[in-house]
Design an enzyme around this catalytic site. Structure first.
Site, PDB file in Angstrom:
ATOM      1  N   GLU A  84       8.495  23.200  18.084  1.00 17.29           N
ATOM      2  CA  GLU A  84       8.292  22.532  19.265  1.00 17.29           C
ATOM      3  C   GLU A  84       6.805  21.887  19.215  1.00 17.29           C
ATOM      4  OE1 GLU A  84       8.679  20.729  23.090  1.00 17.29           O
ATOM      5  OE2 GLU A  84      10.087  21.653  21.668  1.00 17.29           O
ATOM      6  N   TYR A 132       1.710  15.385   8.417  1.00 16.38           N
ATOM      7  CA  TYR A 132       2.898  15.837   8.046  1.00 16.38           C
ATOM      8  C   TYR A 132       3.251  15.466   6.699  1.00 16.38           C
ATOM      9  CZ  TYR A 132       3.382  17.891  12.794  1.00 16.38           C
ATOM     10  OH  TYR A 132       3.211  18.601  13.942  1.00 16.38           O
TER      11      TYR A 132
END
Length: 150
Positions: A84, A132
């Site tokens: 999340e 990322y």
């Protein structure tokens, strides 16, 4: 030095402060309707809805980052870990705290026999996208987020 550990109910007030900090960063502070009390019940009540990983400054014992995750099920892929949020307080960004949290979350996914992980990143958040990409993340095209709020 930063230590990584599982979260506890006692961590929720500081963790919720980080949630608020993230909402301000994402220009969405007015959209936060959750509370620390609700978060504590949802994460550490009789039927926990999420897991929490804590990054703590060993010198001050202050929480400087969190990873909040839960499990979802894909008809195509099976059990998946949904990340999340990874939140690192602004003064600790750039020191590897996010990497420690993501590594711990990846480890959790392996330990719980997930077939993979998924999460979202805002298209304008270039620092997060760059972060990322270091992990070999695949970014999807063609999907639109849908919401039904009550």
């Amino acid at each position: 030095m930063i230590s990584i550990r599982p979260g506890t109910r006692a961590d929720i007030p500081q963790a919720f402060d980080l949630v608020t900090e993230l909402a301000v960063y994402e220009l969405a502070a007015d959209q936060v309707s959750n509370t620390a009390e609700q978060m504590a019940d949802d994460g550490f009540g009789a039927n926990p809805l999420f897991g929490l990983i804590i990054a703590e400054d060993s010198d001050t014992q202050k929480i400087v980052g969190i990873a909040l995750y839960y499990f979802r099920y894909s008809t195509w892929k099976g059990k998946r870990l949904y990340l999340e949020d990874i939140i690192v307080t602004e003064t600790f960004r750039g020191y590897g705290v996010g990497k420690l949290l993501l590594d711990a979350t990846i480890e959790m996914a392996h330990e719980t026999h997930c077939t993979g992980m998924m999460w979202q990143v805002l298209d304008w958040n270039k620092p997060a996208i760059g972060f990322y990409q270091q992990f070999g993340t695949r970014f999807d095209d063609g999907w639109t987020n849908c919401h039904l709020d009550f």
